[in-house]
Design an enzyme around this catalytic site. Sequence first.
Site, PDB file in Angstrom:
ATOM      1  N   ASP A  12      -8.767  -9.996  -9.962  1.00 56.45           N
ATOM      2  CA  ASP A  12      -7.859  -9.163  -8.797  1.00 56.45           C
ATOM      3  C   ASP A  12      -6.469  -9.625  -9.307  1.00 56.45           C
ATOM      4  O   ASP A  12      -5.725 -10.406  -8.722  1.00 56.45           O
ATOM      5  CB  ASP A  12      -8.101  -9.780  -7.447  1.00 56.45           C
ATOM      6  CG  ASP A  12      -7.364  -9.083  -6.419  1.00 56.45           C
ATOM      7  OD1 ASP A  12      -6.546  -8.293  -6.598  1.00 56.45           O
ATOM      8  OD2 ASP A  12      -6.973  -9.774  -5.400  1.00 56.45           O
ATOM      9  N   CYS A  57       6.122   6.365  15.500  1.00 56.57           N
ATOM     10  CA  CYS A  57       7.230   4.994  15.565  1.00 56.57           C
ATOM     11  C   CYS A  57       8.470   5.562  16.045  1.00 56.57           C
ATOM     12  O   CYS A  57       8.899   6.261  15.371  1.00 56.57           O
ATOM     13  CB  CYS A  57       7.198   4.174  14.449  1.00 56.57           C
ATOM     14  SG  CYS A  57       7.899   2.538  14.740  1.00 56.57           S
ATOM     15  N   CYS A  61       8.197   2.284   6.228  1.00 57.05           N
ATOM     16  CA  CYS A  61       7.262   3.325   6.357  1.00 57.05           C
ATOM     17  C   CYS A  61       7.440   4.800   5.501  1.00 57.05           C
ATOM     18  O   CYS A  61       8.852   5.158   5.697  1.00 57.05           O
ATOM     19  CB  CYS A  61       6.565   3.725   7.382  1.00 57.05           C
ATOM     20  SG  CYS A  61       5.694   2.258   8.331  1.00 57.05           S
ATOM     21  N   GLN A 106      -4.188 -11.012   1.676  1.00 58.98           N
ATOM     22  CA  GLN A 106      -4.146  -9.722   1.764  1.00 58.98           C
ATOM     23  C   GLN A 106      -3.678  -9.399   3.114  1.00 58.98           C
ATOM     24  O   GLN A 106      -3.549 -10.133   4.214  1.00 58.98           O
ATOM     25  CB  GLN A 106      -5.917  -9.392   1.852  1.00 58.98           C
ATOM     26  CG  GLN A 106      -6.520  -9.726   0.676  1.00 58.98           C
ATOM     27  CD  GLN A 106      -6.089  -8.783  -0.449  1.00 58.98           C
ATOM     28  OE1 GLN A 106      -5.498  -7.761  -0.240  1.00 58.98           O
ATOM     29  NE2 GLN A 106      -6.306  -9.146  -1.531  1.00 58.98           N
ATOM     30  N   CYS A 115      -4.133  -3.145  -7.290  1.00 60.27           N
ATOM     31  CA  CYS A 115      -3.079  -2.746  -6.205  1.00 60.27           C
ATOM     32  C   CYS A 115      -2.220  -1.773  -6.951  1.00 60.27           C
ATOM     33  O   CYS A 115      -1.173  -1.214  -6.543  1.00 60.27           O
ATOM     34  CB  CYS A 115      -2.452  -3.857  -5.459  1.00 60.27           C
ATOM     35  SG  CYS A 115      -1.401  -4.950  -6.676  1.00 60.27           S
ATOM     36  N   CYS A 164      14.167   3.188  10.009  1.00 58.76           N
ATOM     37  CA  CYS A 164      13.722   2.129   9.260  1.00 58.76           C
ATOM     38  C   CYS A 164      13.188   2.310   7.742  1.00 58.76           C
ATOM     39  O   CYS A 164      12.439   3.550   7.976  1.00 58.76           O
ATOM     40  CB  CYS A 164      12.507   1.390  10.122  1.00 58.76           C
ATOM     41  SG  CYS A 164      11.557  -0.102   9.425  1.00 58.76           S
ATOM     42  N   PHE A 175      -7.776 -14.743 -11.161  1.00 54.49           N
ATOM     43  CA  PHE A 175      -6.675 -14.549 -10.172  1.00 54.49           C
ATOM     44  C   PHE A 175      -7.107 -14.729  -8.802  1.00 54.49           C
ATOM     45  O   PHE A 175      -7.053 -13.935  -7.785  1.00 54.49           O
ATOM     46  CB  PHE A 175      -6.301 -13.026 -10.407  1.00 54.49           C
ATOM     47  CG  PHE A 175      -5.562 -12.743 -11.703  1.00 54.49           C
ATOM     48  CD1 PHE A 175      -4.421 -13.230 -12.130  1.00 54.49           C
ATOM     49  CD2 PHE A 175      -6.392 -12.229 -12.643  1.00 54.49           C
ATOM     50  CE1 PHE A 175      -3.818 -12.935 -13.385  1.00 54.49           C
ATOM     51  CE2 PHE A 175      -5.851 -11.805 -13.831  1.00 54.49           C
ATOM     52  CZ  PHE A 175      -4.654 -12.230 -14.225  1.00 54.49           C
TER      53      PHE A 175
END
Length: 404
Positions: free
Chosen positions: A335, A58, A67, A240, A361, A64, A267
């Site tokens: 979750d 990118c 990422c 998601q 996560c 930026c 959840f």
Amino acid sequence: MEQVTIERLGHQGDGIAPGPVFVPGALPGEVVEGVIRGDRMAEPRIVTPVEQRVKAPCRHAKSCGGCQLQHARDDFAAEWKVGVVRQALAAHALDTAFRPIAISPPQSRRRASFSAKRTKKGAQAGFHMKGSDIIVSVPDCLLVQPELTGALPLVEVLAVLGAARKGELSVMVTTSLHGLDVRVSGGKPLDPTEEMQLAELARRHGCARIAWDNTVLTLRPAEQQMGAARVVPPPGAFLQATPQGEAALLAAVREAVGDAGHVVDLFAGSGTFALPLAERARVHAVEGDKAMIAALDKGWRMAQGLRHVTTEARDLFRDPLIDSELSRFDAAVIDPPRAGAEAQIAQLALAKLPKIAHVSCNPVTFARDAAALDLAGYTLDWVQVVDQFRWSTHVELVASFTHR
């Protein structure tokens, strides 16, 4: 100037040398040099690169802050993410089979939270520069769906319309089945004239819905497809990150619960798992956010061919379902947010349901929960790592547990 050799990659994506010294943008095995201030190396220069290093794809990567791993080869990043989960489990003396990682492709993110500020000539919209409050325009972002970068002019106009002179606007833009779903926060209250301007902007830019704090303008239903159902989540509600990532998570959850006839979804959000699972099983969906659980219920009632879905608005941190309430189910899906669900896991351990699909996560809190289930007689059958936050350090997974 000092030289150091990078030993490993930290959880935030920095290279770590002995000391420890944290070196942004460095990879294990590389020799780097720079000025060390405290425990960080400022403006490091790569002296000896490793073969895992690539040119960031990118053009915005250097400025930026969106990422962290574009300088790493894809296979290295994938192996590292699986390794993060392995290490978290190993800290609790646990191991299991790992499925091949599922990676979302570039330009697949369906949601972006843009920042915007007014300027003397108009407005600036995009993502924050690394370690800064400076906003960088990202018209060619390779992470999000093209419809989202195409919305940057809209975000700038919204900032001109209602951002405070020295404040910053946060604009969450999500693709839906019928156009962009936009939620604005941090702006000034709108007067009636500005509300009319907001409605005109929504029409001009193909929005399904714009929510400005408590003002919600709906032109078309901001629907999301969840199995056979269509759901209109509340503005800004959790989804998601990519369709591909959601599909990978759902496939793993389906496999983990197997042929269970009655499933509890803890959840549950707006129905990511509950509604597709209702194609085969009765489902009881539990979620703390009343608006999200109401959206799930409405989506189920409007759908065709689904089995019975019951819903319950309940704070599972303070008031988890207890073992006697759980015992009527054949399987559970859980979750939780990043903090995990220690209280609810303790009750699941007592209930001894035959099957549990654990979506997480956060590998650290997942490993803690997995250790509690292992102690209660559950076998960790396998783990599926899902990378829907490409080029970031974020890791998601689904794990299958069977009671021994």
